[in-house]
Design a protein around this motif. Structure first.
Motif, PDB file in Angstrom:
ATOM      1  N   ILE A  17      -6.170  -3.057  -8.550  1.00  0.00           N
ATOM      2  CA  ILE A  17      -6.462  -1.474  -7.763  1.00  0.00           C
ATOM      3  C   ILE A  17      -6.711  -0.647  -8.883  1.00  0.00           C
ATOM      4  N   ASN A  20     -10.052  -1.243  -9.960  1.00  0.00           N
ATOM      5  CA  ASN A  20     -11.229  -0.731  -8.970  1.00  0.00           C
ATOM      6  C   ASN A  20     -11.188   0.899  -8.840  1.00  0.00           C
ATOM      7  N   TYR A  21     -10.445   1.264  -8.974  1.00  0.00           N
ATOM      8  CA  TYR A  21      -9.976   2.814  -8.760  1.00  0.00           C
ATOM      9  C   TYR A  21     -11.019   3.558  -9.670  1.00  0.00           C
ATOM     10  N   LYS A  22     -11.064   3.059 -10.791  1.00  0.00           N
ATOM     11  CA  LYS A  22     -11.581   3.797 -12.104  1.00  0.00           C
ATOM     12  C   LYS A  22     -13.178   3.178 -12.159  1.00  0.00           C
ATOM     13  N   LEU A  83      -5.296   8.297 -12.775  1.00  0.00           N
ATOM     14  CA  LEU A  83      -4.012   7.350 -12.692  1.00  0.00           C
ATOM     15  C   LEU A  83      -2.722   8.099 -12.480  1.00  0.00           C
ATOM     16  N   PHE A 160      -4.040  10.483  -5.207  1.00  0.00           N
ATOM     17  CA  PHE A 160      -3.660   9.071  -5.509  1.00  0.00           C
ATOM     18  C   PHE A 160      -3.422   8.904  -6.691  1.00  0.00           C
ATOM     19  N   ILE A 165      -0.107   2.868  -6.630  1.00  0.00           N
ATOM     20  CA  ILE A 165      -0.716   1.432  -7.029  1.00  0.00           C
ATOM     21  C   ILE A 165       0.572   0.494  -7.075  1.00  0.00           C
ATOM     22  N   LEU A 197      -8.086   2.263   1.805  1.00  0.00           N
ATOM     23  CA  LEU A 197      -8.727   2.759   0.699  1.00  0.00           C
ATOM     24  C   LEU A 197      -9.667   1.625   0.210  1.00  0.00           C
ATOM     25  N   TRP A 199     -10.856   0.885  -2.809  1.00  0.00           N
ATOM     26  CA  TRP A 199     -10.342   0.257  -3.882  1.00  0.00           C
ATOM     27  C   TRP A 199      -9.171  -0.423  -3.871  1.00  0.00           C
TER      28      TRP A 199
END
Lengths: 213, 213
Positions: A17, A20-22, A83, A160, A165, A197, A199
């Motif tokens: 996660i 992916n988020y980054k 994060l 988020f 996460i 979401l 990601w």
């Protein structure tokens, strides 16, 4: 970057996660935790991670294990969507809630502990189920209180974060172990928002190349 | 600042070392984990920390729980001698080694788990001792390898860090539980250097106002 992981491992799920988020590209290298006595115990993997646990992130010359250390590393090395957003006090809440799950709950319910309960202590399936129920209940009850104090759209306010996460894989494993979530309305609400979401959805165990039925 | 803790709790011990290292004054407020069913379960403390665990740090309006989150918070809010020195890669090693102990070992051997083994699973004293031996051995064997790769004067290179703060209480509890440390020469050597440091020595359980014999 290379991520060594296992589709159903909560800690691997967290690392996916975060990556992916980054929007960081990575090669996913499956380590099967059960086949052949557990590939995490093989010499090649042990040299990478002496703890014989997944995940391990390889970023050039840097080898990082422990999912929370991986997330902190990514946040320092690759800024962008944070994060750990906010100032020290907000970041402290995010870290504490992350550790409440990753450090107080997950280590008690993971594969190697369940294996010890069965093999060394001869605990029955019912006893093992009661063990899981007990630690989930204790942890999720406290987490629900923390959410009531801190949640907005997500676990901590409206941004988020690492706490989200950590929550997602924990709910995934709760569902897998048949834990009743009806006593945690805020947790379910936040989880509902998180699971959609993109990601997060892309990191789901069922979407990984090593997923099994 | 106020630190709620218990003399013999590993996580409280970590927070004390961190505060001492940074020369931050604090009031130590003992929470007795055994008396009266455990003071951590009382309403007054639960409102401060819904996880009913020690330690909790109160810094003005900020209430922080989880010892690793407390240390990260202190490092962000009160720079000075860093608990996480160096760049991202070095900090990642420090965090991973800290989590190897705080997240993979300590949660498996703490009071509430031992109580569950005895009361709910009827595990004998011998069985409980084998449980402790097993997790210490797994964790310390991996930690010894990490030390061989990373240690200098201290756990990670020559600078004192959060990894050292996590090691000290873990060795204290290993000795308390009669764990044989002869297979971990590097761990013993680093621990020997650490235990003499004034900010470490002053945090020792036996030096706390709530210490018992």
């Amino acid at each position: 970057m290379e991520l060594y992981g296992y589709w159903r491992s909560s800690a691997s799920y967290r690392a996916r996660i975060a990556l992916n988020y980054k929007r960081l590209d990575y090669n996913y290298l499956p380590v099967h935790l059960l086949n052949d006595g557990g590939e995490q115990h093989k010499q090649a993997y042990k040299q990478l991670n002496p703890n014989e646990l997944v995940p391990t992130l390889v970023d050039g010359r840097n080898v990082v294990h422990q999912s929370l250390a991986i997330m902190e590393y990514l946040d320092e090395k690759y800024p962008g969507p944070a994060l750990l957003p906010g100032k020290a006090a907000n970041r402290a809440v995010i870290r504490a809630m992350s550790l409440d799950l990753a450090s107080e709950l997950q280590p008690l319910i993971n594969l190697r502990v369940q294996q010890y309960l069965t093999k060394q202590l001869g605990v029955s399936d019912e006893g093992k189920s009661a063990w899981l129920q007990h630690w989930f209940k204790l942890s999720f009850t406290a987490f629900e209180t923390s959410l009531n104090d801190n949640a907005g759209t997500y676990c901590v306010g409206d941004e988020f974060s690492m706490a989200d996460i950590c929550l997602v894989p924990q709910v995934y494993s709760a569902e897998r172990f048949g834990i009743d979530l009806s006593d945690y309305p805020c947790l379910r609400e936040v989880y509902g928002r998180l699971s959609d979401l993109p990601w997060v959805a892309a990191a789901h165990p069922s979407k990984q190349p090593d997923a099994e039925n």
